[in-house]
Write an enzyme that holds these catalytic residues in place. Structure first.
Site, PDB file in Angstrom:
ATOM      1  N   CYS A 291     -21.423  -7.578   6.690  1.00 12.80           N
ATOM      2  CA  CYS A 291     -22.558  -8.420   6.301  1.00 12.80           C
ATOM      3  C   CYS A 291     -22.933  -9.403   7.423  1.00 12.80           C
ATOM      4  CB  CYS A 291     -22.248  -9.125   4.981  1.00 12.80           C
ATOM      5  SG  CYS A 291     -23.623  -9.083   3.822  1.00 12.80           S
TER       6      CYS A 291
ATOM      7  N   HIS B 141     -21.040  -4.496   1.441  1.00  8.28           N
ATOM      8  CA  HIS B 141     -19.757  -5.010   0.957  1.00  8.28           C
ATOM      9  C   HIS B 141     -18.839  -3.882   0.502  1.00  8.28           C
ATOM     10  CE1 HIS B 141     -20.582  -9.413   0.791  1.00  8.28           C
ATOM     11  NE2 HIS B 141     -21.826  -8.977   0.821  1.00  8.28           N
TER      12      HIS B 141
ATOM     13  N   GLU C 230     -15.775  -4.058  -0.196  1.00  7.95           N
ATOM     14  CA  GLU C 230     -14.726  -4.497  -1.130  1.00  7.95           C
ATOM     15  C   GLU C 230     -15.122  -4.256  -2.583  1.00  7.95           C
ATOM     16  OE1 GLU C 230     -17.631  -7.489  -1.557  1.00  7.95           O
ATOM     17  OE2 GLU C 230     -16.769  -6.714   0.300  1.00  7.95           O
TER      18      GLU C 230
END
Length: 380
Positions: free
Chosen positions: A264, A354, A356
């Site tokens: 990001c 992202h 995660e």
């Protein structure tokens, strides 16, 4: 900036945009006034992770899913120590939460953390307006903060625009801390906190990585004091054009040829360190359903995004940089925005989204394994 008081959720409220468009509804959460950039997020789930994502600092988030709050608020899914959004906009808030993990309602949590919101407006019309006109300065007003339309528009127009704002130090940790490896420790990573989400070091810890999370102001000496096998640059808010400190630090890491991974904001920092520019998107990518192609494999992934800026790098060629050849590794299939970079002559790569997956799909979890592979290769 938010000022608020506790109050009845049925109180009248207005959302005011800088171009003069006004939406009228009811107060949701705290009553008062708040200002921020109006943006929309297309995720149908995961509002708790969204609200506690530091990358949403100084933004008023519009939920495009019509019903919000059904699962309440729990004590496990926060991505940081607090709610970071400036305000929250929903159409139909849940009257009663229903989930076995819920400890309280979303409305109660917004009140407890003094987050001013608004409900009962046509969020579809608002989203279409922001798509056509672009993300813009806005304000939510309720209770004693209400005034004439002209006065409220003037208040909103007096607020700073997101372009040119430096926010990453505002949300980053002030003190270093360690997330221990789960199971056998295999590697040490220095993670630069520019607005990191809690799930990110956890995903690395699952892979045997001891993560030293360092403040955004960390120096080259601070990074190498932990003897890292790799360096990670996190997500974060604000305009990457203001991030001179992180760019200088990443340049130093690249010069040492230490394995590097950024996500990001970290992708934008890598872009700048390689000599590319950055620019503000019209309305950004926010949500958990964005299609991205990994150009190194041809695979299309559904991914979680939260960014209003992007890297300006050529899609059709390999670029020469001060650190060797670089190419765009990932691209958004909706609009061809750069979603990833990689160096071809040393171990460094980044993505704009992202992996995660908190909240979101798990299609991109392999990127943490790719980081591990780089560190294994460097060690060998």
């Amino acid at each position: 900036m938010t000022t608020s008081t506790r109050g009845a959720s049925k109180a009248p409220a207005v959302l005011v945009l800088e171009d003069g468009r006004i939406f009228r509804g009811r107060a949701y959460g705290a009553v008062g006034e708040t200002f921020g950039e109006a943006v929309f997020s297309t995720g149908m789930t995961g509002y708790q992770e969204t609200l506690t994502d530091p990358s949403y600092d100084r933004q008023i988030v519009v939920a495009t899913a019509p019903q919000i709050g059904n699962t309440g608020w729990n004590d496990e899914d926060d991505e940081s120590s607090r709610i970071w959004v400036s305000g929250y906009v929903v159409r139909d808030p849940a009257r009663v939460p229903s989930n076995w993990r819920a400890k309280r309602s979303l409305d109660d949590e917004l009140v407890a953390q003094n987050i001013v919101g608004i409900s009962g407006i046509d969020t579809r019309a608002l989203t279409r307006h922001l798509r056509e006109r672009g993300s813009m300065r806005s304000g939510i007003f309720s209770g004693e903060a209400l005034g004439t339309d002209a006065a409220l528009v003037e208040k909103v127009q007096a607020q700073p625009a997101m372009k040119g704002l430096s926010l990453y130090e505002e949300v980053a940790t002030k003190e270093a801390y360690v997330v221990p490896a789960i199971g056998e420790k295999k590697f040490t990573v220095a993670a630069i906190d520019l607005g990191i989400k809690g799930m990110t070091p956890h995903r690395m810890a699952e892979r045997g990585i001891e993560v030293h999370v360092l403040p955004a102001t960390a120096t080259e000496d601070d990074v190498y004091a932990v003897a890292p096998d790799g360096v990670f640059f996190s997500n974060g808010p604000g305009d990457p054009a203001t991030a001179e400190g992180p760019v200088a630090l990443m340049t130093a890491v690249l010069a040492r040829r230490t394995p590097l991974f950024g996500i990001c904001f970290g992708n934008q920092i890598l872009g700048r360190a390689l000599g590319f520019g950055t620019y503000k998107l019209k309305y950004g990518h926010r949500g958990i359903n964005q299609p991205v192609q990994d150009r190194t494999t041809g695979k299309v992934e559904v991914t979680a995004h939260n960014h209003g800026f992007a890297v300006d790098a050529p899609l059709d060629k390999v670029s020469e940089t001060p650190f060797g050849r670089a190419e765009v590794s990932h691209v958004c299939l909706n609009d061809q925005v750069v979603e990833g970079l990689q160096l071809l002559d040393q171990p460094a790569f980044s993505v704009q989204y992202h992996p995660e997956a908190a909240a979101g799909p798990h299609d991109a979890a392999y990127l943490f394994d790719r980081f591990v592979t780089l560190m294994e290769g460097q060690r060998a």
